[in-house]
Design a protein around this motif. Sequence first.
Motif, PDB file in Angstrom:
ATOM      1  N   THR A  65       9.089  12.773  19.937  1.00  0.00           N
ATOM      2  CA  THR A  65       9.161  11.990  18.703  1.00  0.00           C
ATOM      3  C   THR A  65       8.594  10.601  18.959  1.00  0.00           C
ATOM      4  OG1 THR A  65      11.123  13.181  17.952  1.00  0.00           O
ATOM      5  CG2 THR A  65      10.717  11.014  16.958  1.00  0.00           C
ATOM      6  N   HIS A  66       7.638  10.214  18.129  1.00  0.00           N
ATOM      7  CA  HIS A  66       7.064   8.874  18.247  1.00  0.00           C
ATOM      8  C   HIS A  66       7.823   7.892  17.360  1.00  0.00           C
ATOM      9  CE1 HIS A  66       4.260   5.515  17.694  1.00  0.00           C
ATOM     10  NE2 HIS A  66       3.912   5.798  18.942  1.00  0.00           N
ATOM     11  N   HIS A  67       8.005   8.275  16.090  1.00  0.00           N
ATOM     12  CA  HIS A  67       8.774   7.439  15.164  1.00  0.00           C
ATOM     13  C   HIS A  67       9.180   8.265  13.938  1.00  0.00           C
ATOM     14  CE1 HIS A  67       4.650   6.863  13.512  1.00  0.00           C
ATOM     15  NE2 HIS A  67       5.279   6.751  12.354  1.00  0.00           N
ATOM     16  N   TYR A  68       9.943   7.624  13.061  1.00  0.00           N
ATOM     17  CA  TYR A  68      10.443   8.262  11.840  1.00  0.00           C
ATOM     18  C   TYR A  68       9.893   7.519  10.635  1.00  0.00           C
ATOM     19  CZ  TYR A  68      13.788   9.837  15.331  1.00  0.00           C
ATOM     20  OH  TYR A  68      14.358  10.366  16.451  1.00  0.00           O
ATOM     21  N   GLU A  69       9.649   8.249   9.557  1.00  0.00           N
ATOM     22  CA  GLU A  69       9.143   7.635   8.329  1.00  0.00           C
ATOM     23  C   GLU A  69       9.952   8.073   7.117  1.00  0.00           C
ATOM     24  OE1 GLU A  69       4.438   7.208   9.578  1.00  0.00           O
ATOM     25  OE2 GLU A  69       4.977   8.610   7.993  1.00  0.00           O
ATOM     26  N   GLN A  70      10.058   7.162   6.178  1.00  0.00           N
ATOM     27  CA  GLN A  70      10.627   7.475   4.871  1.00  0.00           C
ATOM     28  C   GLN A  70       9.460   7.647   3.913  1.00  0.00           C
ATOM     29  OE1 GLN A  70      13.205   4.492   3.197  1.00  0.00           O
ATOM     30  NE2 GLN A  70      13.448   5.590   1.272  1.00  0.00           N
ATOM     31  N   ILE A  71       9.465   8.729   3.162  1.00  0.00           N
ATOM     32  CA  ILE A  71       8.408   8.978   2.179  1.00  0.00           C
ATOM     33  C   ILE A  71       8.777   8.245   0.901  1.00  0.00           C
ATOM     34  CG2 ILE A  71       7.170  10.720   0.850  1.00  0.00           C
ATOM     35  CD1 ILE A  71       7.915  12.706   3.142  1.00  0.00           C
ATOM     36  N   LEU A  72       7.962   7.272   0.543  1.00  0.00           N
ATOM     37  CA  LEU A  72       8.199   6.508  -0.682  1.00  0.00           C
ATOM     38  C   LEU A  72       7.569   7.192  -1.887  1.00  0.00           C
ATOM     39  CD1 LEU A  72       7.463   2.939   0.714  1.00  0.00           C
ATOM     40  CD2 LEU A  72       9.697   4.049   0.433  1.00  0.00           C
ATOM     41  N   GLN A  73       6.431   7.835  -1.657  1.00  0.00           N
ATOM     42  CA  GLN A  73       5.730   8.533  -2.736  1.00  0.00           C
ATOM     43  C   GLN A  73       4.968   9.708  -2.144  1.00  0.00           C
ATOM     44  OE1 GLN A  73       3.306   6.195  -5.553  1.00  0.00           O
ATOM     45  NE2 GLN A  73       1.648   7.582  -5.052  1.00  0.00           N
ATOM     46  N   GLN A  74       5.169  10.893  -2.696  1.00  0.00           N
ATOM     47  CA  GLN A  74       4.432  12.078  -2.261  1.00  0.00           C
ATOM     48  C   GLN A  74       2.971  11.960  -2.690  1.00  0.00           C
ATOM     49  OE1 GLN A  74       5.557  14.575  -0.460  1.00  0.00           O
ATOM     50  NE2 GLN A  74       7.757  14.227  -0.544  1.00  0.00           N
ATOM     51  N   GLN A  75       2.088  12.645  -1.960  1.00  0.00           N
ATOM     52  CA  GLN A  75       0.688  12.684  -2.367  1.00  0.00           C
ATOM     53  C   GLN A  75       0.595  13.350  -3.731  1.00  0.00           C
ATOM     54  OE1 GLN A  75      -2.432  13.949   0.411  1.00  0.00           O
ATOM     55  NE2 GLN A  75      -3.125  15.354  -1.166  1.00  0.00           N
ATOM     56  N   GLN A  76      -0.277  12.802  -4.580  1.00  0.00           N
ATOM     57  CA  GLN A  76      -0.455  13.362  -5.922  1.00  0.00           C
ATOM     58  C   GLN A  76      -1.929  13.583  -6.183  1.00  0.00           C
ATOM     59  OE1 GLN A  76       1.224  10.571  -8.677  1.00  0.00           O
ATOM     60  NE2 GLN A  76       3.262  10.661  -7.793  1.00  0.00           N
ATOM     61  N   VAL A  77      -2.227  14.598  -6.982  1.00  0.00           N
ATOM     62  CA  VAL A  77      -3.590  14.846  -7.429  1.00  0.00           C
ATOM     63  C   VAL A  77      -3.585  14.698  -8.944  1.00  0.00           C
ATOM     64  CG1 VAL A  77      -5.506  16.474  -7.516  1.00  0.00           C
ATOM     65  CG2 VAL A  77      -3.994  16.446  -5.520  1.00  0.00           C
ATOM     66  N   LEU A  78      -4.368  13.749  -9.444  1.00  0.00           N
ATOM     67  CA  LEU A  78      -4.434  13.506 -10.878  1.00  0.00           C
ATOM     68  C   LEU A  78      -5.290  14.562 -11.568  1.00  0.00           C
ATOM     69  CD1 LEU A  78      -4.852   9.609 -10.880  1.00  0.00           C
ATOM     70  CD2 LEU A  78      -2.751  10.954 -11.009  1.00  0.00           C
ATOM     71  N   PHE A  79      -5.230  14.583 -12.890  1.00  0.00           N
ATOM     72  CA  PHE A  79      -5.958  15.574 -13.673  1.00  0.00           C
ATOM     73  C   PHE A  79      -7.453  15.553 -13.414  1.00  0.00           C
ATOM     74  CE2 PHE A  79      -6.035  11.727 -16.128  1.00  0.00           C
ATOM     75  CZ  PHE A  79      -7.302  11.719 -16.702  1.00  0.00           C
TER      76      PHE A  79
END
Length: 143
Positions: A65-79
């Motif tokens: 384990t290098h580090h931990y992250e909190q996901i603030l926003q998932q990747q999104q694909v717009l229309f």
Amino acid sequence: NYTVKDNERADVIAFKYYEDASLDWIIYLINDIVDPQFDWPLDRRSFENYIIKKYGSLSAAYSETHHYEQILQQQQVLFDGTIIPEKTIQVDLTTYNSLAEADRKLITSYVHEEQLNEDKREIKLLSTDFLFDLLNQVEEAFQ
């Protein structure tokens, strides 16, 4: 903006865009690359050799384990196909453990090193419109 392909060298890019392989130094200059061996993206085989030398084995780098992250926003694909990248912040283990599975990400040493290497692939190229002026200024500076 230019994305360096696997095994692509600066002299090859310089020849492709400036028709002179010896102008690879311009690519290094524009991108603040001081040590091309360290600052240029590694090809897959060199990257894996680097990982083995640094971590002992690929499996060790994958499991550490290098580090931990909190996901603030998932990747999104717009229309329209525009991709909005995932946004994360680095957190400590206590914070990581308090988050829901969908809101956290464990980053291994392999993934961390791979991201650092991939980030080096995004470079800038000097427009050929400015090439002649830059070459003249460099020549004047060295006279």
